[in-house]
Write an enzyme that holds these catalytic residues in place. Structure first.
Site: not given
Length: 347
Positions: A242, A271, A294
């Site tokens: 994360r 993001e 991601h």
């Protein structure tokens, strides 16, 4: 024959993440409403009001959303991380929360390892140079590094960390250290690493540092400027967990200074990343930084596992059965309503 309004209603957020098998199966037995990433707040609140199941991935499911839901049987995170869900609010209403914790452990570890070896071998800048010029001569600019004999430090040695330790140690003869206050030295040794009691002790020994832990209030900015300054000058940081585990602005500063020698990042606290007008936009200009959107979890095999298990959890809820929780996360394990705890045998 039931009319469509008699069917249970399932709301799935983040429809940009395609799960065609899930959608097809759920449409057979429910009214499925798919909402886009960052759907307008009023739309989310309206749709969740009469939903029986809420399927989410990235969308923030806070107390307001949970309060608006009048008949929710459960919240299914089709993925692992649960930091976007207000679990306490769900528990107060007796709404079980479940994730799919084990579908991509090796997958994400492979992704982290890929970032590490690509940075060691200068793969991205060499590829760019080959495309631009057709060739590159062996000058200092292209001098790469071995992984064998180097030291990698893991921040967290859970299921993903364990796979990464095996690839690095048994696979590439690296020295593998691990900082994980939740695991004994013996368990960490079984997982192919040597336990180190503190970050202060581990970081100065590392050529590479890879983060494999869970984001909680107490782990935010676990790797801050102080910790990165403890790393060897030129050490490389890998983060596939994360974004907020790292003080990213401090990382940017230390990359510019040259103290951190490189970074492989799949996750960011804000993001999506953007080429401009994002606090981390400067990363795009750095040759010693590899960026991934991601997506280390996103392989054909992992997505098949994710879809099958997501359907299993939804079916349990639709059948009014306790939903199976495989996660070891204490936030999920503290639930008492509508859950059935199971453990898979350790690999």
């Amino acid at each position: 024959r039931m009319s469509s309004t008699d069917l249970p209603k399932i709301v799935r957020t983040d429809k940009e993440l395609e799960v065609p098998l899930v959608d097809a199966e759920l449409r057979k037995v429910s009214r499925l409403v798919c909402l886009p990433d960052h759907a307008p707040r009023d739309v989310l609140l309206r749709e969740v009001r009469d939903a029986d199941i809420l399927l989410m991935c990235y969308e923030k499911i806070d107390r307001e959303v949970i309060s608006a839901a009048e008949r929710l049987r459960g919240i299914v995170k089709y993925g692992v991380g649960i930091d976007a869900i207000d679990i306490e609010a769900a528990k107060e209403k007796g709404i079980p929360v479940v994730n799919i914790p084990e579908y991509a452990e090796e997958t994400v570890a492979e992704g982290a390892f890929c970032l590490m070896i690509s940075l060691a071998k200068k793969l991205a800048p060499l590829h760019t140079e080959m495309r631009a010029s057709g060739w590159a001569w062996p000058t200092q600019k292209w001098m790469a590094g071995d992984l064998a004999g180097m030291t990698v430090g893991l921040v967290g040695c859970g299921r993903i960390g364990r796979s990464f330790a095996r690839m690095s140690g048994a696979g590439f003869r690296m020295k593998v250290l691990a900082y994980d206050p939740h695991l004994s030295a013996e368990t960490i040794r079984e997982r192919g690493a040597t336990k180190v009691e503190t970050l202060e002790e581990m970081l100065p020994q590392c050529n590479y540092v890879s983060i494999h832990c869970v984001l909680r209030p107490d782990t935010k900015h676990l790797i801050g400027e102080k910790e990165m300054r403890m790393m060897k000058r030129g050490a490389v940081l890998i983060n596939v967990s994360r974004g907020a585990l790292v003080d990213e602005l401090a990382l940017l500063k230390l990359l510019k200074e040259g103290h951190v020698g490189g970074a492989g990042l799949d996750v960011f606290s804000q993001e999506p990343l953007q080429l401009q007008n994002h606090p981390l936009s400067e990363l795009f200009q750095m040759d010693n930084v590899l960026l991934s959107p991601h997506l280390t979890f996103y392989t054909q095999q992992a997505m098949e596992r994710l879809e099958v298990e997501t359907i299993e959890r939804c079916t349990e809820l639709l059948d009014n059965k306790p939903v199976t929780v495989f996660s070891k996360d204490e936030r999920l394990c503290s639930q008492t309503t509508g859950v059935n705890f199971q453990t898979r045998s350790e690999i």
